[in-house]
Scaffold this motif. Structure first.
Motif, PDB file in Angstrom:
ATOM      1  N   PRO A  41      -5.271  -0.512  -8.985  1.00  0.00           N
ATOM      2  CA  PRO A  41      -4.379  -1.674  -9.012  1.00  0.00           C
ATOM      3  C   PRO A  41      -4.225  -2.315 -10.388  1.00  0.00           C
ATOM      4  O   PRO A  41      -3.242  -3.014 -10.630  1.00  0.00           O
ATOM      5  CB  PRO A  41      -5.049  -2.655  -8.036  1.00  0.00           C
ATOM      6  CG  PRO A  41      -5.874  -1.800  -7.145  1.00  0.00           C
ATOM      7  CD  PRO A  41      -6.350  -0.665  -8.005  1.00  0.00           C
TER       8      PRO A  41
ATOM      9  N   LEU B  93       0.275  -6.982  -9.447  1.00  0.00           N
ATOM     10  CA  LEU B  93       0.926  -5.920  -8.689  1.00  0.00           C
ATOM     11  C   LEU B  93       2.398  -6.248  -8.542  1.00  0.00           C
ATOM     12  O   LEU B  93       2.769  -7.354  -8.143  1.00  0.00           O
ATOM     13  CB  LEU B  93       0.297  -5.772  -7.304  1.00  0.00           C
ATOM     14  CG  LEU B  93      -1.154  -5.283  -7.292  1.00  0.00           C
ATOM     15  CD1 LEU B  93      -1.698  -5.289  -5.881  1.00  0.00           C
ATOM     16  CD2 LEU B  93      -1.246  -3.898  -7.878  1.00  0.00           C
TER      17      LEU B  93
ATOM     18  N   ALA C 234      -6.961  -4.924  -4.714  1.00  0.00           N
ATOM     19  CA  ALA C 234      -5.564  -5.285  -4.464  1.00  0.00           C
ATOM     20  C   ALA C 234      -5.408  -6.421  -3.466  1.00  0.00           C
ATOM     21  O   ALA C 234      -4.289  -6.861  -3.198  1.00  0.00           O
ATOM     22  CB  ALA C 234      -4.798  -4.057  -3.971  1.00  0.00           C
TER      23      ALA C 234
ATOM     24  N   LEU D 230      -1.459   1.393 -12.563  1.00  0.00           N
ATOM     25  CA  LEU D 230      -1.083   2.295 -11.478  1.00  0.00           C
ATOM     26  C   LEU D 230      -1.082   3.761 -11.875  1.00  0.00           C
ATOM     27  O   LEU D 230      -1.064   4.630 -10.998  1.00  0.00           O
ATOM     28  CB  LEU D 230       0.294   1.902 -10.938  1.00  0.00           C
ATOM     29  CG  LEU D 230       0.371   0.509 -10.317  1.00  0.00           C
ATOM     30  CD1 LEU D 230       1.799   0.186  -9.908  1.00  0.00           C
ATOM     31  CD2 LEU D 230      -0.573   0.372  -9.129  1.00  0.00           C
TER      32      LEU D 230
ATOM     33  N   ASP E  28       0.809  -1.221   0.000  1.00  0.00           N
ATOM     34  CA  ASP E  28       0.000   0.000   0.000  1.00  0.00           C
ATOM     35  C   ASP E  28       0.841   1.268   0.000  1.00  0.00           C
ATOM     36  O   ASP E  28       0.516   2.218  -0.720  1.00  0.00           O
ATOM     37  CB  ASP E  28      -0.967   0.027   1.177  1.00  0.00           C
ATOM     38  CG  ASP E  28      -2.002   1.133   1.001  1.00  0.00           C
ATOM     39  OD1 ASP E  28      -2.737   1.087   0.000  1.00  0.00           O
ATOM     40  OD2 ASP E  28      -2.049   2.042   1.839  1.00  0.00           O
TER      41      ASP E  28
ATOM     42  N   ILE F 183      -0.250   1.545  -3.691  1.00  0.00           N
ATOM     43  CA  ILE F 183      -1.654   1.774  -4.041  1.00  0.00           C
ATOM     44  C   ILE F 183      -2.211   2.989  -3.301  1.00  0.00           C
ATOM     45  O   ILE F 183      -3.043   3.728  -3.814  1.00  0.00           O
ATOM     46  CB  ILE F 183      -2.490   0.520  -3.725  1.00  0.00           C
ATOM     47  CG1 ILE F 183      -1.966  -0.704  -4.498  1.00  0.00           C
ATOM     48  CG2 ILE F 183      -3.962   0.755  -4.063  1.00  0.00           C
ATOM     49  CD1 ILE F 183      -1.974  -0.540  -5.987  1.00  0.00           C
TER      50      ILE F 183
ATOM     51  N   GLN G 279     -12.470  -0.912 -10.942  1.00  0.00           N
ATOM     52  CA  GLN G 279     -11.576  -1.904 -10.338  1.00  0.00           C
ATOM     53  C   GLN G 279     -12.116  -3.328 -10.426  1.00  0.00           C
ATOM     54  O   GLN G 279     -11.762  -4.199  -9.638  1.00  0.00           O
ATOM     55  CB  GLN G 279     -11.300  -1.533  -8.873  1.00  0.00           C
ATOM     56  CG  GLN G 279     -10.050  -0.712  -8.712  1.00  0.00           C
ATOM     57  CD  GLN G 279     -10.332   0.791  -8.624  1.00  0.00           C
ATOM     58  OE1 GLN G 279      -9.398   1.564  -8.587  1.00  0.00           O
ATOM     59  NE2 GLN G 279     -11.572   1.212  -8.584  1.00  0.00           N
TER      60      GLN G 279
END
Length: 512
Positions: free
Chosen positions: A172, A511, A192, A175, A61, A67, A214
């Motif tokens: 996510p 990620l 995420a 980015l 994070d 994120i 998302q």
């Protein structure tokens, strides 16, 4: 209390989270069902599950892809997990959300945790009680794992940036892209894999837009089916709170817990009489066979409609037909223009609604008025015009001719939508949740594509967004909205679930 101080205070929790007892369980893709199964088989404990999520937040994070979705982590999360493990060991699991870690938008009052609505003006405020919805999910066994970022005061549907947390929350799936707003922090965190489920709020878009951006499922219920008590308000005539999840089944598991009357929110008085016995009963395959669905082009068909979104939506309509639905290519509220002309003058409820809310929390609330917030200078510069506009309102909404005409618009559109659906015997209407892909962060010039503001918020009728595919080299999520009559959540859920099961568009973001 500054964020850096909060994170320092939570350092022991984060360090312990880096050494989860068992790290083989895929927490980042876990569903309510897989968590329940893993707990029952003793593959995991509640503590080990929470540790995995905490480790993932710590690693991703504010570091790595950064994120930037989490405002603070609950320092008691592991303690709550231990308590739930003890209940389970005694053969007494707490409820349908037993040991389900939730990400909660930071405009829900959460007892013992700072609640800010994204604004430094509320920094350090720790409410004395939980919002009703938070209390409901806790009673069902859920763990409030973390509070998530939002567009400050929930003002904008386009991006998630606030003064309580430096920088933008990132998508996510890409980015460099926005999360939409205002529940973008919850959406990004759930996507995420920082928690199993999330809670957001939606005044015009803010559950459905971030969910679509998302690849999540988001439910905006009929006004009055779920409580807003204890949620920092934006507009009391349109605010709705609800679930955001990686699947329809997960979203509905939460929804079944929260869809109830609440004496603290009088608009919910009819809820117990109008809710389904169990919304989980709507999770059945085959619901699309014979269903009558209309394509509501008024919601999305504009010159800036992105060709790729259009193509993905046309494939979604084709999928509905293949699943046995009878799809009407174009349905329309013929009186829409005339209804919208009923609006005479403006209606800005934010000052009245927020100040009434803060007054009810005196002396605990750190500020009481919009003027105090402005004088404090403790807000993001982008929200100052909205705050100043609100400060200039002198009439109560009940006395404002603009607000009175707004209620006439709402009433007329409710009648028109119901008559349209009845005349065509429709089960639902569909449209792309957004007409354009997620913008680049910082881009406020490209078409935004938000299709959520008009029909559901104005009527107070329910809408559910479900992933329908991806654009831009199959990278950027897009969602389709199912919209229906008042109190038709069970039918919408059954259609959305069958569509999801037929298409399976959700996938985990990569990620790095």
């Amino acid at each position: 209390m500054r964020l850096s101080f909060v994170l320092l205070c939570l350092a022991p929790v984060a360090l312990s989270a880096q050494r989860p007892a068992r790290a083989t369980f895929p927490a980042e893709t876990a569903s309510v069902h897989t968590v329940r199964t893993a707990l029952a088989s003793k593959r995991i404990t509640c503590r080990s599950l929470v540790q995995q999520y905490l480790a993932r937040i710590e690693a991703l994070d504010k570091q790595g892809p950064a994120i930037n979705s989490i405002v603070l982590v609950n320092p008691a999360a592991l303690q709550v997990a231990d308590s739930l493990d003890a209940h389970a060991a005694a053969g007494k699991p707490v409820g349908p959300l037993h040991c389900i870690p939730l990400i909660v938008k930071d405009n829900f009052e959460t007892r013992g945790l700072q609640t800010t609505a994204g604004s430094l003006a509320l920094e350090g405020w720790t409410p004395l009680q939980d919002a009703t919805m938070v209390r409901q999910v806790k009673a069902a066994g859920a763990i409030v794992l973390a509070k998530s970022n939002l567009a400050e005061w929930a003002f904008t549907p386009y991006e998630t940036v606030s003064s309580i947390l430096p920088g933008y929350t990132r998508n996510p799936y890409a980015l460099d892209r926005v999360t939409a707003g205002s529940s973008g922090g919850t959406a990004a965190a759930v996507a995420a894999g920082f928690g199993t489920l999330g809670l957001g709020t939606d005044t015009g878009n803010s559950i459905r837009g971030p969910s679509a951006h998302q690849a999540l499922v988001g439910i905006r219920s009929t006004m009055g089916l779920t409580s807003r008590a204890g949620v920092v308000p934006l507009n009391a005539t349109a605010d709705v709170a609800g679930p955001m999840a990686r699947s329809v089944a997960d979203a509905v598991t939460v929804f079944d817990v929260i869809a109830h009357s609440d004496p603290a929110d009088t608009v919910t008085a009819p809820a117990d009489a109008r809710r389904a016995v169990s919304y989980l009963d709507a999770l059945r395959p085959g619901a699309l066979r014979g269903a009558r669905i209309g394509v509501l082009r008024q919601a999305y068909d504009r010159p800036t409609l992105d060709p790729e979104v259009k193509g993905v939506f046309e494939r979604a309509v084709a999928d509905l037909r293949r699943a046995g639905a009878i799809v009407l290519d174009t349905v329309a509220v013929d009186s829409l223009d005339a209804i919208q002309r009923l609006q005479q003058g403006g209606c800005n409820r934010f000052k009245a609604d927020l100040e009434r809310y803060l007054a009810a929390r005196a002396p605990n609330a750190p500020v009481k008025t919009i003027d105090q917030i402005l004088r404090s200078r403790r807000f993001h510069p982008t929200v100052e015009p909205r705050l100043r506009d609100a400060a200039q309102v002198t009439q109560a909404p009940e006395e404002s001719s603009g607000c009175q005409s707004r209620e006439r618009v709402r009433s007329a559109l409710r009648v028109a939508v119901t008559q349209l659906m009845d005349s065509l015997q429709l089960d639902a209407m569909v449209y792309p949740t957004w007409s354009n892909p997620p913008r680049l962060i910082g881009d406020l010039n490209s078409p935004h594509g938000d299709n959520s503001q008009l029909f559901s918020p104005t009527t107070g009728f329910p809408a559910i967004t479900v992933p329908m595919g991806y654009t831009r080299q199959n990278r950027l999520p897009a969602g389709v909205s199912f919209f229906g009559r008042a109190w038709s959540e069970a039918r919408l859920i059954s259609l959305a679930y069958d569509y999801e099961q037929q298409t399976r568009h959700w996938r985990v973001p990569t990620l790095r």
